[in-house]
Scaffold this motif. Structure first.
Motif, PDB file in Angstrom:
ATOM      1  N   LEU A  53       0.830  -1.210   0.000  1.00 24.07           N
ATOM      2  CA  LEU A  53       0.000   0.000   0.000  1.00 24.07           C
ATOM      3  C   LEU A  53       0.863   1.257   0.000  1.00 24.07           C
ATOM      4  O   LEU A  53       0.552   2.229  -0.701  1.00 24.07           O
ATOM      5  N   ARG A  54       1.943   1.241   0.763  1.00 22.22           N
ATOM      6  CA  ARG A  54       2.848   2.395   0.781  1.00 22.22           C
ATOM      7  C   ARG A  54       3.444   2.619  -0.617  1.00 22.22           C
ATOM      8  O   ARG A  54       3.506   3.747  -1.099  1.00 22.22           O
ATOM      9  N   GLY A  55       3.870   1.546  -1.264  1.00 21.61           N
ATOM     10  CA  GLY A  55       4.448   1.658  -2.603  1.00 21.61           C
ATOM     11  C   GLY A  55       3.441   2.163  -3.620  1.00 21.61           C
ATOM     12  O   GLY A  55       3.778   2.985  -4.479  1.00 21.61           O
ATOM     13  N   LEU A  56       2.208   1.696  -3.538  1.00 19.72           N
ATOM     14  CA  LEU A  56       1.179   2.164  -4.466  1.00 19.72           C
ATOM     15  C   LEU A  56       0.882   3.645  -4.247  1.00 19.72           C
ATOM     16  O   LEU A  56       0.711   4.400  -5.206  1.00 19.72           O
ATOM     17  N   LYS A  57       0.851   4.060  -2.992  1.00 23.06           N
ATOM     18  CA  LYS A  57       0.600   5.478  -2.690  1.00 23.06           C
ATOM     19  C   LYS A  57       1.717   6.351  -3.266  1.00 23.06           C
ATOM     20  O   LYS A  57       1.449   7.407  -3.834  1.00 23.06           O
ATOM     21  N   ILE A  58       2.963   5.900  -3.142  1.00 22.20           N
ATOM     22  CA  ILE A  58       4.093   6.644  -3.712  1.00 22.20           C
ATOM     23  C   ILE A  58       3.941   6.782  -5.222  1.00 22.20           C
ATOM     24  O   ILE A  58       4.319   7.805  -5.804  1.00 22.20           O
ATOM     25  N   GLN A  59       3.343   5.771  -5.863  1.00 26.35           N
ATOM     26  CA  GLN A  59       3.130   5.802  -7.316  1.00 26.35           C
ATOM     27  C   GLN A  59       1.952   6.689  -7.725  1.00 26.35           C
ATOM     28  O   GLN A  59       1.668   6.827  -8.905  1.00 26.35           O
ATOM     29  N   GLY A  60       1.249   7.257  -6.756  1.00 29.24           N
ATOM     30  CA  GLY A  60       0.131   8.142  -7.073  1.00 29.24           C
ATOM     31  C   GLY A  60      -1.229   7.483  -7.034  1.00 29.24           C
ATOM     32  O   GLY A  60      -2.231   8.087  -7.417  1.00 29.24           O
TER      33      GLY A  60
END
Length: 101
Positions: A53-60
């Motif tokens: 989830l953190r990685g997806l959020k960083i991707q926008g």
């Protein structure tokens, strides 16, 4: 589709795959999320999902859809603990849960 391995201390413990449609890039759909049986019930699914989830959020990504087998109580419990909610929809043989990031 974006396939990804899940590692802990250089040991493969699981797999997840998500997709993002070009016309809806702020939404990611997790189609597969698996932790090897040898590593289940150790809190690793929760740690893995937190990183995903953190990685997806960083991707926008602003919304995450999680499709899961209705019989998978462990996945359901894990998703609900992160704030996912059941939409009431079923796509093929999977229930649809959503989370706004």
């Amino acid at each position: 589709m974006h396939p990804n391995a899940i590692y802990q201390n250089h040991v493969l413990i699981g797999f997840f795959m998500y997709q993002r449609a070009e016309n809806c890039a702020d939404t990611a759909t997790i189609c597969r999320f698996m932790i090897d049986g040898r590593f289940q019930r150790k809190g690793l699914a929760e740690k893995a999902l937190e990183h995903i989830l953190r990685g997806l959020k960083i991707q926008g990504v602003k919304k995450v859809v999680f499709k899961m087998d209705p019989a998978d109580e462990n996945a359901k419990r894990c998703c609900l603990s992160f704030g996912f909610h059941f939409t009431g929809e079923m796509e093929q043989t999977a229930y649809r849960y959503e989370l706004e990031l």
